[in-house]
Design an enzyme around this catalytic site. Structure first.
Site, short mmCIF file in Angstrom:
data_model
loop_
_atom_site.label_atom_id
_atom_site.label_comp_id
_atom_site.label_asym_id
_atom_site.label_seq_id
_atom_site.Cartn_x
_atom_site.Cartn_y
_atom_site.Cartn_z
CG ASP A 211 -1.90 0.90 1.44
OD1 ASP A 211 -2.82 0.85 0.64
OD2 ASP A 211 -1.83 1.74 2.37
CD GLU A 254 -2.32 2.65 -3.42
OE1 GLU A 254 -3.41 3.17 -3.65
OE2 GLU A 254 -1.84 2.58 -2.28
C1 BGC Z 1 -5.64 2.13 -0.05
C2 BGC Z 1 -6.73 2.94 0.56
C3 BGC Z 1 -6.29 3.34 1.95
C4 BGC Z 1 -4.95 4.03 1.92
C5 BGC Z 1 -4.36 4.14 3.29
C6 BGC Z 1 -4.51 3.09 -0.15
O1 BGC Z 1 -3.49 2.55 -0.86
O2 BGC Z 1 -5.97 1.63 -1.32
O3 BGC Z 1 -7.93 2.26 0.57
O4 BGC Z 1 -7.20 4.23 2.51
O5 BGC Z 1 -4.03 3.35 1.13
O6 BGC Z 1 -3.86 2.91 3.74
#
Ligand code: BGC
Ligand code: MG
Length: 545
Positions: A211, A254
């Site tokens: 993430d 991500e």
């Molecule tokens: C996730 C979100 C999340 C955020 C904080 C993002 O990469 O996809 O859903 O709120 O990270 O962890």
């Protein structure tokens, strides 16, 4: 005549993610087994044959760790546990074992950038300046004036620094205030995270979706300090660690950054950092192309993507669990997409995104849905489906924020779509409403309908798995004389596949240059390179050998 699709397996199975089909789901909203209104691992395990039947090869679980659930589980209080609402560690292991039995790998979201403020590390950190945990987070006396100012959640948050009474200092939070950023520069933090990842690998996970990567990689600047440390070394170390522990583990990142900043996140030479990155740029361009009925924006976006090493891959998606962010489009382009796909203010969020699923945006138009999903399965990369996309499930704008697209899976036309026997008022998230709610759109009905989207998706998943040219080959744009048509050609091991998509609601006639005799692999018959595409029509073509 059908061309032989056989590909030597030894060639494709090692780097399994190159030709995988990933399916993202949240245990919380998939299937409730005990009637408490919350999905759980036992329920998910009961539903595994739906996933195996669909033909996906890897499940990506959204966070399932203990959490106060203020950001749908992206706020973790224990990296070694299972949220008791979702089950036990034992249930988790049973699930992973059952998935493996059906040939499904499992990866999970891992949140490295921040913890919940209720995590014991943060509690210890704020209580005592001398605690070894203090330096697990990023503290300053005064927020730096020259630090980054871009807010991830503009509206709910007005600053990324928050003064903590107990600590007597400000802490950094790139996301919500209850998600303090971990200090990724601290080697002890890196060790803790590695240890937790090792734990889940030991329990059977095949890797992680990491993430919010740029936020922890670029953390050092955020605190206002400068250092010579190579922050990307963290990604290299993480990759080395997980592959040491499990040779076939994958890291999916991500990283929503401009195209020219992406290459280094794969690695500087042989792709030794993140194995896969989501293509946010292509995703946003896809929507502009759909709105304009013009392939140009997508073709241009694809041509800006860097070339990547052999072991790496793009993670391709149409929608994910978050808002459809349009932050990489210009203001005018974003407005165009808003006007077409999110005409009401309540459909938009954070000024940059859309909180709807695709079938709602397209008014359920089957032809355009097939166009979009045929692209998902045939653009360069590994397709990542969001649960429910296989049936065209809807959303619910009455649900809070991004929860609008995280409504329960729709199994039947019964109460709550067969997701839970709890009182509908007690569901963790309400079901989708309107024309794409469970009464109208559900798995059971579509299983019995040969023409359903579910059966269409199942066929195209199978076809995609049998077309490794897309996962492995070098893509090249083929120029054709109709701007509405995107033609992509893949070459791999002497084999050629060309995928053609007509973005316009009118017929298109094109002629493919430099191809031999073709087989239409969707229809299973020979075809000439002079194509007549129906409105929103698409073809996957293989050069007959
Ligand atoms: C996730 C979100 C999340 C955020 C904080 C993002 O990469 O996809 O859903 O709120 O990270 O962890
Ligand atoms: Mg339950």
């Amino acid at each position: 005549m059908a061309a032989d699709r056989h590909v030597p397996l030894a060639v494709t199975s090692d780097l399994w993610w190159k030709n995988a089909i990933v399916y993202c789901l949240d245990v919380e909203t998939f299937q409730d087994s005990d009637g408490d209104g919350v999905g759980d691992f036992r329920g998910l395990t009961e539903r595994i044959d739906h996933l195996a039947g669909l033909g996906v090869s890897c499940l990506w679980l959204m966070p399932f760790f203990p959490t106060p659930d203020l950001d749908d589980g992206y706020d973790v209080t224990d990296y070694y546990g299972v949220d008791p609402r979702l089950g036990t560690l034992g249930d988790f292991v049973e699930f992973v074992r059952t998935a493996r039995d059906r040939g499904l790998r499992v990866i999970a979201d891992f949140i490295v950038n921040h913890t919940s403020d209720r995590h014991p590390w943060f509690q210890a950190a704020r209580a005592d300046r001398d605690s070894p945990y203090r330096d697990y987070y990023v503290w300053v006396d005064e927020p730096p004036e020259d630090g980054p100012t871009d807010l991830v959640f503009p509206g709910p948050e007005t600053s990324m620094w928050r003064y903590d009474e107990e600590a007597g200092q400000h802490y950094l939070h790139r996301f919500y205030r209850h998600q303090p950023d971990l200090n990724a520069a601290n080697p002890r933090v890196r060790q803790e995270i590695a240890r937790a990842m090792g734990f889940w690998l030991e329990l059977g996970l095949s890797g992680f979706r990491i993430d919010a990567v740029p936020y922890f990689v670029e953390e050092l600047g955020a605190s206002g300090e400068t250092t010579d440390q190579d922050s990307h070394a963290y990604l290299r170390d993480m990759h080395a660690f997980v592959t040491r522990r499990r040779g076939d583990a994958v890291l999916v990142g991500e990283v929503n950054l401009p195209p020219d900043e992406l290459r280094t996140y794969f690695g500087d030479d042989e792709g030794e950092k993140l194995d896969m990155l989501f293509d946010f740029v292509g995703n946003q361009a896809l929507y502009l192309a759909l709105v304009r009925e013009d392939a140009g924006p997508l073709a241009r976006a694809l041509s800006t993507l860097p070339r990547i090493p052999d072991r790496n891959q793009w993670a391709r998606f149409v929608r994910n669990h978050d808002e459809l962010t349009l932050d990489k489009l210009s203001d005018e382009e974003r407005q165009e997409v808003f006007v077409a796909f999110a005409p009401d203010e309540e459909m938009r969020i954070f000024g940059r995104g859309i909180r709807r699923r695709l079938p709602s945006m397209l008014g359920g138009d089957r032809e355009r849905l097939e166009l979009a999903y045929s692209l998902l399965f045939s653009l360069p990369g590994t397709p990542v489906l969001l649960y429910g996309e296989e049936i065209g499930m809807g959303d619910n704008l009455a649900a809070r924020g991004r929860m609008s697209v995280r409504t329960p899976m729709q199994w039947t036309d019964e109460r709550s779509g067969g997701f839970s026997t709890a009182d509908p008022a007690d569901l963790c998230v309400p079901t989708a409403d309107g024309e794409r709610g469970p009464e109208h759109v559900n798995v059971a009905a579509q299983e019995h309908d040969a023409e359903s989207l579910l059966n269409w998706t199942t066929r195209i998943v199978r076809l995609r798995r049998e077309t490794p040219e897309i996962g492995w080959g070098d893509p090249a744009l083929v120029s054709v004389d109709d701007d509405a048509v995107l033609a992509l050609r893949y070459e791999w091991r002497g084999r050629t596949v060309v995928c053609v998509h007509n973005f316009a609601g009118r017929e298109a006639r094109i002629s493919l240059p430099d191809v031999g005799e073709l087989v239409d692999v969707l229809a299973g018959r020979r075809t000439s390179p002079d194509l007549e595409l129906e409105p929103y029509g698409y073809r996957w073509l293989r050069e007959a050998g």
